[in-house]
Design an enzyme around this catalytic site. Structure first.
Site, mmCIF file in Angstrom:
data_model
loop_
_atom_site.group_PDB
_atom_site.id
_atom_site.type_symbol
_atom_site.label_atom_id
_atom_site.label_comp_id
_atom_site.label_asym_id
_atom_site.label_seq_id
_atom_site.Cartn_x
_atom_site.Cartn_y
_atom_site.Cartn_z
ATOM 1 N N GLY A 209 82.704 -14.920 54.657
ATOM 2 C CA GLY A 209 81.562 -14.035 54.940
ATOM 3 C C GLY A 209 82.019 -12.607 55.113
ATOM 4 C CG ASN A 210 79.845 -9.450 54.329
ATOM 5 O OD1 ASN A 210 78.993 -8.992 55.081
ATOM 6 N ND2 ASN A 210 79.540 -9.979 53.137
ATOM 7 C CG HIS A 211 82.866 -7.665 59.904
ATOM 8 N ND1 HIS A 211 82.974 -8.597 60.904
ATOM 9 C CD2 HIS A 211 84.133 -7.426 59.473
ATOM 10 C CE1 HIS A 211 84.240 -8.900 61.091
ATOM 11 N NE2 HIS A 211 84.963 -8.214 60.230
ATOM 12 C CB ALA A 276 77.255 -7.007 52.605
#
Ligand code: CTP
Length: 400
Positions: A209-211, A276
């Site tokens: 995943g990402n932030h 994102a």
């Protein structure tokens, strides 16, 4: 126009207080949320129970909810909640307090806390309405940017005939409708927004995943709705509440984002892709938890579909398409390449070099690169303000 609008109806002590029932009914029918504040005097004319039943919300009269526990009603939160503050009926006494800021009631404290437009519908006997002090008070209230919904002429409670009767509920509601119409440049427009990260599963317990917090996309959805748009928000896994009157579709993976965008993009007027999205996803997803064995572990990844690029290739000429670019170096050059490659109307560039910009902040600093080669740099602002800047650019360029 009033669908999803949050309206405070403030009722003061006049015989016309009974007309509040019709105002509430009409506002609710048009899709607004209504919270009613009453002065103590108005409770002699109509019961709080009637108005709470119609508005589907508790009526607020006093600062304290429960004297024994000290639980209190928060006039500041309520004032900030509202899109419109409507005082109907507004008595001569309430008008006078509005001029001097005499905060001796929950109604007055909330009025002083409200940041939204205020609409005042006076109601009183004709001589009270004609009186110099009433005229001066109304002029002062209007001078401060509030809107006066003038009373109508007719038979008054005193038996006299003249000006002073509360405007008819349908005229009050029509006034509010006209106000929001004129302030809603995106009215009748369909807007699709993607927001948040995607999670690409590795096994039943792990993912890539990402932030991304989703705040930028959610702010865009909320502001677009406030400007009148019919908003579809396609959200990755985030812990954010759905903005009022926004249609939300939750997705987890890049693949789900693609399927959902494909199903919804074709009838949109404006598409803003702020998600994102993972560029790579595991080639295979283990159905059982992967155990640790060797010292090294490599996961085979494959490219995901670039959703924005696909929409850019498939959109119709009149659809307005906005993308985002998060860059760390050669920012403008990289963003410009994406603008061209993905066939965008403009791209919103965030640079991680800028303090306060990017994923983890409530603020953002953006540069908009347009397809006509104009570049506009903005100051560091809250994500809500940035959302408005982006939507105002779309409105200006799309000549809506
Ligand atoms: N985007 C998308 N689908 C993807 C990847 C990105 O729709 N699979 C969209 C994002 O929502 C964003 C824009 O493309 O609006 C740019 O995303 P970004 O990650 O900055 O760019 P990429 O094209 O993925 O390029 P790179 O990661 O190499 O910088």
């Amino acid at each position: 126009m009033l669908n999803g609008k949050k309206i405070i109806l403030a009722v003061s002590g006049s015989i016309a207080a009974y007309k509040a029932t019709y105002i509430i009914r009409d506002l609710i029918k048009l899709g607004a949320s209504v919270k009613v504040i009453m002065t103590e005097a108005s409770c002699s004319f109509i019961t709080p129970l009637t108005l709470s039943t119609l508005s589907k919300n508790p009526v607020l009269i006093d600062f304290t909810k429960d004297d024994s526990t000290g639980e209190w009603n928060n006039h500041v939160d309520l004032g900030l909640w509202a899109d419109a503050f409507l005082v109907a009926p507004a008595t001569a006494n309430t008008l006078s307090k509005m001029v001097t800021g005499h905060a001796d009631s929950f109604l007055m404290a909330t009025y002083l806390s409200a940041k939204c437009p205020v609409f005042v519908a006076p109601a009183m006997d004709l001589d009270m309405y004609k009186h110099g002090s009433t005229k001066d008070n109304l002029a002062k209230i209007s001078e401060r940017g509030n809107f006066i919904i003038s009373p109508e002429s007719g038979e008054l409670a005193s038996g006299l005939v003249g000006e002073g009767r509360l405007a008819e509920p349908e005229n009050i509601v029509a006034y509010l409708t006209a106000y929001f119409k004129q302030n809603q440049p995106l009215l009748g427009k369909k807007v699709m927004i993607t927001a948040g990260p995607t999670f690409e599963p590795i096994d039943p317990v792990r993912f890539i995943g990402n932030h991304s917090s989703g705040k930028m996309g959610f702010s865009l959805a909320q502001k677009a709705q406030e400007l009148g748009a019919d908003v579809t928000l396609i959200a990755g896994p985030v812990a954010l509440p759905t903005p009022e009157a926004v249609k939300r579709i939750d997705i987890t993976t890049a693949k789900e984002l693609f399927t959902t965008c494909k199903a919804h993009y074709s009838n949109q007027d404006i598409i803003i892709m702020a998600a994102a999205v993972a560029d790579y996803t595991p080639k295979t997803v283990s159905t059982t938890k992967i155990k640790k064995n060797a010292n090294d572990w490599a996961i085979a990844l494959e490219k995901t579909q670039d959703v924005l690029k696909w929409v850019g290739e498939n959109k119709q000429e009149e659809q307005f398409l906005v993308g985002f670019a998060l860059e760390t170096n050669n920012e403008q050059e990289n963003a410009h390449k994406k603008l061209v490659k993905k066939n965008l109307d403009f791209i919103v560039l965030n640079s991680l070099q800028d303090k306060g910009a990017g994923f983890k902040h409530n603020t953002n600093k953006i540069t908009i690169l347009r397809k006509d080669n104009k570049t506009i740099e903005f100051e560091l602002k809250s994500k809500e303000e940035v959302a408005l800047d982006i939507l105002n650019q779309i409105i200006a360029l799309n000549k809506l």
